[in-house]
Design a protein around this motif. Structure first.
Motif, PDB file in Angstrom:
ATOM      1  N   HIS A 132       0.211  -9.050 -10.197  1.00 12.06           N
ATOM      2  CA  HIS A 132      -0.250  -8.322  -9.004  1.00 12.06           C
ATOM      3  C   HIS A 132      -0.616  -6.873  -9.302  1.00 12.06           C
ATOM      4  O   HIS A 132      -0.264  -5.973  -8.551  1.00 12.06           O
ATOM      5  N   ASN A 190      -3.931   5.449   4.437  1.00 15.71           N
ATOM      6  CA  ASN A 190      -4.792   5.611   3.272  1.00 15.71           C
ATOM      7  C   ASN A 190      -4.065   6.436   2.219  1.00 15.71           C
ATOM      8  O   ASN A 190      -3.555   7.518   2.515  1.00 15.71           O
ATOM      9  N   ASN A 200      -7.875   4.932  -6.306  1.00 18.42           N
ATOM     10  CA  ASN A 200      -9.093   4.154  -6.509  1.00 18.42           C
ATOM     11  C   ASN A 200      -9.596   4.214  -7.942  1.00 18.42           C
ATOM     12  O   ASN A 200     -10.616   3.619  -8.261  1.00 18.42           O
ATOM     13  N   ASP A 228      -3.821  -4.271 -11.304  1.00 18.70           N
ATOM     14  CA  ASP A 228      -5.080  -4.190 -12.044  1.00 18.70           C
ATOM     15  C   ASP A 228      -4.918  -3.293 -13.270  1.00 18.70           C
ATOM     16  O   ASP A 228      -5.895  -2.892 -13.890  1.00 18.70           O
ATOM     17  N   PRO A 246      -5.053  -1.871   4.884  1.00 18.09           N
ATOM     18  CA  PRO A 246      -6.062  -2.934   4.858  1.00 18.09           C
ATOM     19  C   PRO A 246      -6.140  -3.640   3.504  1.00 18.09           C
ATOM     20  O   PRO A 246      -6.001  -3.011   2.454  1.00 18.09           O
ATOM     21  N   GLY A 247      -6.335  -4.946   3.575  1.00 16.94           N
ATOM     22  CA  GLY A 247      -6.565  -5.713   2.369  1.00 16.94           C
ATOM     23  C   GLY A 247      -5.329  -6.216   1.661  1.00 16.94           C
ATOM     24  O   GLY A 247      -5.434  -6.809   0.593  1.00 16.94           O
ATOM     25  N   VAL A 248      -4.142  -5.959   2.215  1.00  9.47           N
ATOM     26  CA  VAL A 248      -2.923  -6.468   1.579  1.00  9.47           C
ATOM     27  C   VAL A 248      -2.121  -7.283   2.589  1.00  9.47           C
ATOM     28  O   VAL A 248      -2.170  -7.004   3.793  1.00  9.47           O
ATOM     29  N   GLU A 295      -3.961   2.934  10.475  1.00 13.02           N
ATOM     30  CA  GLU A 295      -4.305   2.590   9.105  1.00 13.02           C
ATOM     31  C   GLU A 295      -3.819   3.695   8.176  1.00 13.02           C
ATOM     32  O   GLU A 295      -4.025   4.879   8.437  1.00 13.02           O
TER      33      GLU A 295
END
Length: 172
Positions: free
Chosen positions: A26, A156, A162, A28, A134-136, A154
């Protein structure tokens, strides 16, 4: 001994973080670049190391996050890195406890973390349906509230999260 990072620790923190996440699921594999980018941007609110006999055994970073409702005083926990030799020996837990204690002492409103619910739950982190990354999967994004009005919206992380590697690296 847990202490704030010193400027001379940066290369060792980079290597420790890279190695700690090399075979982790999990991920990158950019955590070492994230820490470097946070440091370069002056966005490391806290950067603590666990040192024994001159050797860094672990590292934890905390950086500011934004919440879409405008609530201030929130921070993100991580990356957290522990040398493979010392994993499972309480080094990571000690770093998390020390980091949260210092962050709370600085008057932070709360802290969020993206990670394993079973692990971070022991420090008081809980899923808060009012805070979204978002996205998890929502069960992996948890919060710890301390002071002020409840945040909602949300979340951030700093743009350093990034980062996808450095030119010429093997981590594009």
């Amino acid at each position: 001994m847990i202490r704030p990072e010193a400027p001379a620790d940066a290369p060792a923190i980079h290597a420790l973080t890279r190695d700690a996440f090399e075979h982790a699921p999990h991920t990158d594999h950019t955590e070492h670049f994230i820490v470097d980018a946070l440091r370069a941007a002056g966005a490391l609110t806290l950067s603590l190391v666990d040192e024994q006999d001159g050797l860094l055994r672990g590292h934890v970073a905390l950086s500011p996050v934004t919440v879409s409702d405008g609530t201030t005083g929130w921070f993100g926990l991580g990356p957290i890195s522990v040398s493979l030799v010392y994993q499972g020996r309480g080094v990571g837990s000690g770093l998390v406890r020390a980091a949260l204690h210092r962050l709370r002492g600085q008057g932070a409103a709360g802290c969020v973390v993206l990670g394993e619910p079973g692990y971070y739950g022991r420090f008081g982190f809980r899923v808060d349906p009012k805070l979204v990354l978002p996205g998890v999967p929502p069960e992996y994004f948890q919060a710890l509230h301390w002071t002020g009005a409840a945040a909602s919206g949300e979340v951030n992380y700093h743009p350093a999260f990034n980062v996808r590697g450095e030119p010429g690296s093997q981590n594009p």
